[in-house]
Write an enzyme that holds these catalytic residues in place. Structure first.
Site, PDB file in Angstrom:
ATOM      1  N   ASP A   1       0.845  -1.194   0.000  1.00 31.65           N
ATOM      2  CA  ASP A   1       0.000   0.000   0.000  1.00 31.65           C
ATOM      3  C   ASP A   1       0.884   1.250   0.000  1.00 31.65           C
ATOM      4  OD1 ASP A   1      -1.835   2.083   0.580  1.00 31.65           O
ATOM      5  OD2 ASP A   1      -3.129   0.695   1.681  1.00 31.65           O
TER       6      ASP A   1
ATOM      7  N   THR B   1       1.480  -8.972 -11.233  1.00 30.67           N
ATOM      8  CA  THR B   1       0.469  -9.219 -10.211  1.00 30.67           C
ATOM      9  C   THR B   1      -0.843  -8.529 -10.586  1.00 30.67           C
ATOM     10  OG1 THR B   1       0.858  -7.269  -8.830  1.00 30.67           O
ATOM     11  CG2 THR B   1       2.349  -9.148  -8.522  1.00 30.67           C
TER      12      THR B   1
END
Length: 233
Positions: free
Chosen positions: A140, A211
């Protein structure tokens, strides 16, 4: 596979400022069954003491992956490199269930799964000098300035990783948020226990799959940076 003794004298990380948001999400019967039936086979041994990684991995080199999302990249890399043992940790319960299910379906024997805070796992249960690598892909970025203190990759994290890596061990980071990439570069450059290696914008190695988070970032026009830092031999 665990020793109740302390792992290290390093100061305990501040676990009141989390680097992640808890995202429990919804799980169907398949996910709940995976958690109930597969954790005994593929989860890390319970406890608070140091993990016996050689026993856990059968003597194979161990890589710790912090934040695996839904686990697709973890599965692909573990399947492509059976000689490396992966300890994968995340706080997202549905992702943990999905990874457990994938490990079982593919018949992998080189993955252990942990649900929890990766930084605390690294601090409390991983012995110094015991890891061949640490992977952190697309953590994050905490974009707002008032939230930057929540970013995982800071000076304390770099020092902790340097202590846990074996000589020659590699820290591999990836992010699609350029200001975070700049902070990561500064942090790694300042850590005396790590040597920053060539990498940077657009340097994704062929063995790292794209990803899900990365694909979304690329679709939004974000540019991806891979960073590599190694503990000197």
């Amino acid at each position: 596979m665990a020793d109740d003794g302390p792992v290290t004298a390093l100061a305990d990380p501040d676990d009141t400022t989390r680097s992640y948001k808890l995202r429990r999400g919804r799980m169907g019967t398949t996910g709940r069954a995976a958690l109930e039936n597969l954790q005994g086979r593929f989860a890390l041994p319970a406890g608070e003491g140091a993990l016996d990684l050689p026993a856990l991995s059968g003597g194979a080199p161990v890589v710790l992956e912090i934040g695996f999302g839904m686990g697709a990249s973890t599965l692909a890399m573990a399947e492509a490199d059976p000689g490396t043992h992966v300890v994968a940790t995340d706080v997202h319960t549905p992702g943990v269930a999905r990874l457990l299910q994938g490990v079982d379906e593919r018949g992998l024997t080189n993955v252990h799964v942990h649900e929890g805070d990766g930084r605390m796992l690294l601090h409390r249960r991983i012995r110094p000098g015991s890891l061949a690598g640490v992977r952190v892909y697309f953590p994050d970025p905490w974009r707002k300035p008032r939230h930057h203190k929540r970013r995982l990759v800071d000076a304390g994290f770099a020092a902790l990783v340097a202590d846990r890596l074996a000589p020659g061990g590699l820290l591999h980071l990836a992010t699609d948020w350029e200001p975070y990439a700049e902070q990561m570069t500064a942090v790694l450059s300042a850590e005396p226990g790590l040597v920053l290696e060539p990498g940077g914008l657009g340097s994704r190695p062929a063995w790292r799959p794209v990803t899900g988070f990365e694909a979304r970032g690329l679709a939004l026009g974000h540019r991806v940076t891979d960073l590599f830092a190694r503990r000197p031999r």
